[in-house]
Design a protein around this motif. Structure first.
Motif, mmCIF file in Angstrom:
data_model
loop_
_atom_site.group_PDB
_atom_site.id
_atom_site.type_symbol
_atom_site.label_atom_id
_atom_site.label_comp_id
_atom_site.label_asym_id
_atom_site.label_seq_id
_atom_site.Cartn_x
_atom_site.Cartn_y
_atom_site.Cartn_z
ATOM 1 N N ASN A 108 0.854 -1.205 0.000
ATOM 2 C CA ASN A 108 0.000 0.000 0.000
ATOM 3 C C ASN A 108 0.889 1.254 0.000
ATOM 4 O OD1 ASN A 108 -2.179 1.687 0.121
ATOM 5 N ND2 ASN A 108 -2.463 1.455 2.345
ATOM 6 N N THR A 109 1.366 1.642 -1.173
ATOM 7 C CA THR A 109 2.262 2.814 -1.305
ATOM 8 C C THR A 109 1.719 3.761 -2.378
ATOM 9 O OG1 THR A 109 3.617 1.666 -2.922
ATOM 10 C CG2 THR A 109 4.264 1.469 -0.597
ATOM 11 N N ARG A 110 2.324 4.989 -2.421
ATOM 12 C CA ARG A 110 1.959 5.984 -3.430
ATOM 13 C C ARG A 110 2.368 5.520 -4.825
ATOM 14 N NH1 ARG A 110 1.308 11.567 -2.055
ATOM 15 N NH2 ARG A 110 1.461 11.972 0.199
ATOM 16 N N ASN A 111 1.669 6.097 -5.814
ATOM 17 C CA ASN A 111 2.074 5.883 -7.196
ATOM 18 C C ASN A 111 3.076 6.981 -7.541
ATOM 19 O OD1 ASN A 111 2.338 5.125 -9.834
ATOM 20 N ND2 ASN A 111 0.280 5.764 -10.468
ATOM 21 N N TRP A 112 4.308 6.762 -7.165
ATOM 22 C CA TRP A 112 5.332 7.807 -7.252
ATOM 23 C C TRP A 112 5.586 8.328 -8.662
ATOM 24 C CZ3 TRP A 112 6.524 10.356 -3.127
ATOM 25 C CH2 TRP A 112 6.385 9.751 -1.869
ATOM 26 N N PRO A 113 5.475 7.576 -9.706
ATOM 27 C CA PRO A 113 5.693 8.142 -11.051
ATOM 28 C C PRO A 113 4.718 9.269 -11.404
ATOM 29 C CG PRO A 113 5.855 5.766 -11.127
ATOM 30 C CD PRO A 113 5.351 6.108 -9.755
ATOM 31 N N GLU A 114 3.543 9.234 -10.790
ATOM 32 C CA GLU A 114 2.576 10.291 -11.098
ATOM 33 C C GLU A 114 2.833 11.581 -10.323
ATOM 34 O OE1 GLU A 114 -1.243 8.729 -10.381
ATOM 35 O OE2 GLU A 114 -1.187 7.261 -12.020
ATOM 36 N N ILE A 115 3.729 11.483 -9.366
ATOM 37 C CA ILE A 115 4.041 12.671 -8.553
ATOM 38 C C ILE A 115 5.235 13.386 -9.160
ATOM 39 C CG2 ILE A 115 4.772 13.488 -6.290
ATOM 40 C CD1 ILE A 115 3.319 11.100 -5.082
ATOM 41 N N SER A 116 5.020 14.692 -9.493
ATOM 42 C CA SER A 116 6.109 15.513 -10.070
ATOM 43 C C SER A 116 6.282 16.785 -9.235
ATOM 44 C CB SER A 116 5.807 15.869 -11.530
ATOM 45 O OG SER A 116 4.612 16.627 -11.604
ATOM 46 N N MET A 117 7.451 17.333 -9.324
ATOM 47 C CA MET A 117 7.780 18.538 -8.560
ATOM 48 C C MET A 117 8.013 19.706 -9.530
ATOM 49 S SD MET A 117 7.531 17.366 -5.593
ATOM 50 C CE MET A 117 8.022 18.851 -4.749
ATOM 51 N N LYS A 118 7.572 20.921 -9.116
ATOM 52 C CA LYS A 118 7.797 22.134 -9.918
ATOM 53 C C LYS A 118 9.270 22.539 -9.844
ATOM 54 C CE LYS A 118 3.190 24.069 -9.142
ATOM 55 N NZ LYS A 118 2.451 25.253 -8.621
ATOM 56 N N THR A 119 9.810 22.845 -11.014
ATOM 57 C CA THR A 119 11.213 23.301 -11.030
ATOM 58 C C THR A 119 11.305 24.835 -11.096
ATOM 59 O OG1 THR A 119 11.234 23.093 -13.434
ATOM 60 C CG2 THR A 119 12.014 21.192 -12.138
ATOM 61 N N HIS A 120 10.160 25.551 -11.333
ATOM 62 C CA HIS A 120 10.147 27.028 -11.345
ATOM 63 C C HIS A 120 8.775 27.503 -10.906
ATOM 64 C CE1 HIS A 120 7.701 27.099 -15.021
ATOM 65 N NE2 HIS A 120 8.472 26.106 -15.447
ATOM 66 N N GLU A 121 8.735 28.737 -10.431
ATOM 67 C CA GLU A 121 7.487 29.295 -9.931
ATOM 68 C C GLU A 121 6.561 29.673 -11.091
ATOM 69 O OE1 GLU A 121 6.341 29.479 -6.955
ATOM 70 O OE2 GLU A 121 8.138 28.696 -5.977
ATOM 71 N N SER A 122 5.288 29.612 -10.835
ATOM 72 C CA SER A 122 4.297 30.017 -11.829
ATOM 73 C C SER A 122 4.389 31.528 -12.047
ATOM 74 C CB SER A 122 2.899 29.642 -11.350
ATOM 75 O OG SER A 122 1.932 30.202 -12.196
ATOM 76 N N LEU A 123 4.119 31.970 -13.298
ATOM 77 C CA LEU A 123 4.132 33.403 -13.615
ATOM 78 C C LEU A 123 2.873 34.112 -13.149
ATOM 79 C CD1 LEU A 123 5.606 33.336 -17.244
ATOM 80 C CD2 LEU A 123 6.789 33.894 -15.111
ATOM 81 N N GLU A 124 1.946 33.380 -12.572
ATOM 82 C CA GLU A 124 0.698 33.969 -12.105
ATOM 83 C C GLU A 124 0.950 35.037 -11.048
ATOM 84 O OE1 GLU A 124 -3.234 34.911 -11.457
ATOM 85 O OE2 GLU A 124 -2.274 33.838 -13.113
ATOM 86 N N THR A 125 1.885 34.759 -10.155
ATOM 87 C CA THR A 125 2.189 35.729 -9.093
ATOM 88 C C THR A 125 2.755 37.026 -9.672
ATOM 89 O OG1 THR A 125 2.698 33.907 -7.592
ATOM 90 C CG2 THR A 125 3.467 36.084 -6.956
ATOM 91 N N LEU A 126 3.663 36.883 -10.632
ATOM 92 C CA LEU A 126 4.239 38.075 -11.272
ATOM 93 C C LEU A 126 3.180 38.841 -12.044
ATOM 94 C CD1 LEU A 126 6.645 39.805 -12.097
ATOM 95 C CD2 LEU A 126 7.085 38.187 -13.961
ATOM 96 N N ARG A 127 2.328 38.122 -12.768
ATOM 97 C CA ARG A 127 1.275 38.781 -13.541
ATOM 98 C C ARG A 127 0.342 39.553 -12.620
ATOM 99 N NH1 ARG A 127 -3.750 38.490 -14.622
ATOM 100 N NH2 ARG A 127 -4.027 36.692 -13.256
ATOM 101 N N ARG A 128 -0.003 38.986 -11.478
ATOM 102 C CA ARG A 128 -0.881 39.662 -10.544
ATOM 103 C C ARG A 128 -0.228 40.925 -9.980
ATOM 104 N NH1 ARG A 128 -2.243 35.489 -8.143
ATOM 105 N NH2 ARG A 128 -0.752 35.508 -6.405
ATOM 106 N N ALA A 129 1.065 40.857 -9.678
ATOM 107 C CA ALA A 129 1.785 42.016 -9.144
ATOM 108 C C ALA A 129 1.868 43.135 -10.188
ATOM 109 C CB ALA A 129 3.179 41.604 -8.691
ATOM 110 N N LEU A 130 2.158 42.739 -11.436
ATOM 111 C CA LEU A 130 2.236 43.751 -12.499
ATOM 112 C C LEU A 130 0.870 44.361 -12.781
ATOM 113 C CD1 LEU A 130 4.696 42.013 -15.012
ATOM 114 C CD2 LEU A 130 5.181 43.886 -13.430
ATOM 115 N N THR A 131 -0.182 43.575 -12.682
ATOM 116 C CA THR A 131 -1.536 44.107 -12.881
ATOM 117 C C THR A 131 -1.868 45.149 -11.820
ATOM 118 O OG1 THR A 131 -2.262 42.034 -13.887
ATOM 119 C CG2 THR A 131 -3.983 43.512 -13.055
ATOM 120 N N GLN A 132 -1.502 44.880 -10.579
ATOM 121 C CA GLN A 132 -1.736 45.840 -9.499
ATOM 122 C C GLN A 132 -0.934 47.129 -9.734
ATOM 123 O OE1 GLN A 132 -0.714 43.725 -5.947
ATOM 124 N NE2 GLN A 132 -2.604 42.503 -5.908
#
Length: 369
Positions: free
Chosen positions: A304-328
């Motif tokens: 009874n373990t996780r399906n580790w191949p389906e788990i991935s890690m982000k290597t960079h931050e989403s641009l959503e935060t930057l877009r929101r800051a620039l919009t403000q």
């Protein structure tokens, strides 16, 4: 200052030194003084006012030489010198006496004694006498040797009586005294116009200087407003930058925490899998067949373990935060821009005027139907 000359009119004399103008200057109120006299007067006073009418000026006027008046003074000086040049009697034999009058008909100058016949004899009394001059030839027609006592308005020249009936026959001629008086009237009008032009230009200079001062004050105010505006924008940018960096830092810490938890979970599973691998290794060599068969199903069942191949890690931050800051940030700039445009419109509205278009000359599309 030059010494007073009685032959000069009051218009060419300074009311401060009572002498003939030297470098005449005009005040904004229209009165004239010697430049050095007026400067000396103002240097010894806490306020700058006209010595004649007492009008006070807010600022010390920039005095410029009144060239027209200076030329008039020079002309008067020249005429005065001509008049003061001593003319001697042409008929005194031994000791020449000073001439009292010059006769344009006789073309001679007379002392008081020799002038007596012109005042007594009927024929001589008709001669044209004038103040003594040394250049009598300038007052005589060179062609007819008669006095230049008429002025031809058609040819704009001085003529004698013979010229008027010959070369200038049927021309409009008048006595030179009459023409001279008219010319003096014209000169006075021209002088008034020139003085008015001087006053207008002096006033214009004051207006320009006043406008320059107002513009300088307004520029300083506008600079302060602009500095405040861009300071607010810089602060807003720095604030958004700080918030963005703090948010990225928080996201980084959350990601690191998640990664650490996953690693710990993987390590735990690895430990359990190693233990199971050891058990499987031992059972693969056991001779206890009954025991092997009893636990075989439990050891071979999936863990009874996780399906580790389906788990991935982000290597960079989403641009959503930057877009929101620039919009403000954009919203802040738009707000400042709207405020600036509103202020500019209010400034322009103070110069608004009602315009009535001429239907005969205006473009048809500008005329309401």
């Amino acid at each position: 200052m030059l010494s007073s000359m009685s032959s000069l009119s009051e218009e060419t004399q300074c009311s401060l030194c009572l002498d003939v103008f030297t470098d005449p200057v005009s005040t904004p109120c229209g009165h004239n003084f010697c430049k050095i006299c007026l400067n000396k007067c103002w240097d010894n006073s806490q306020t700058c006012s006209c010595p004649y009418c007492k009008e006070t000026f807010k600022q010390r006027p920039d005095l410029k030489i009144n060239t027209t008046l200076r030329e008039l003074v020079d002309h008067c000086k020249k005429k005065s010198l001509e008049k003061t040049t001593e003319v001697l009697c042409d008929f005194c034999e031994e000791r020449k006496l000073k001439a009292l009058k010059s006769c344009l008909v006789c073309q001679s100058s007379y002392c008081e004694t020799h002038l007596e016949p012109h005042l007594r004899v009927t024929r001589l009394k008709k001669h044209k006498l004038m103040d003594p001059v040394s250049n009598l030839e300038d007052y005589i027609c060179q062609k007819h040797e008669r006095p230049l006592d008429l002025f031809c308005r058609d040819d704009q020249t001085c003529v004698c009586s013979i010229c008027s009936v010959k070369d200038h026959k049927n021309h409009n001629t008048v006595p030179i005294e009459e023409e001279s008086q008219e010319k003096k009237t014209e000169l006075m009008k021209t002088q008034k116009d020139v003085q008015l032009m001087i006053q207008n230009r002096i006033k214009k200079i004051q207006d320009i200087k006043h406008s320059a001062e107002v513009r300088k004050i307004n520029t300083e105010k506008e600079k302060a407003v602009r500095v405040e505006l861009f300071t607010d924008l810089i602060r807003s940018i720095e604030r958004h930058q700080t918030e963005l960096l703090e948010m990225m830092e928080e996201q980084q810490k959350a990601a690191e925490k998640q990664e650490q938890e996953l690693i710990e979970e993987l390590e735990q599973e690895i430990t359990e899998l190693k233990m199971r691998n050891t058990e499987l290794e031992q059972l693969s060599h056991t001779e206890d067949h009954l025991h092997l068969l009893q636990i075989h199903s439990s050891l071979c069942s999936s863990t009874n373990t996780r399906n580790w191949p389906e788990i991935s890690m982000k290597t960079h931050e989403s641009l959503e935060t930057l877009r929101r800051a620039l919009t403000q940030l954009k919203d802040t700039i738009d707000e400042k821009l709207t405020l600036t445009v509103s202020t500019e419109l209010k400034w322009m509205q103070q110069y608004a005027v009602d315009v009535t278009l001429d239907p005969d000359t205006a473009h048809p599309k500008l005329i309401p139907v």
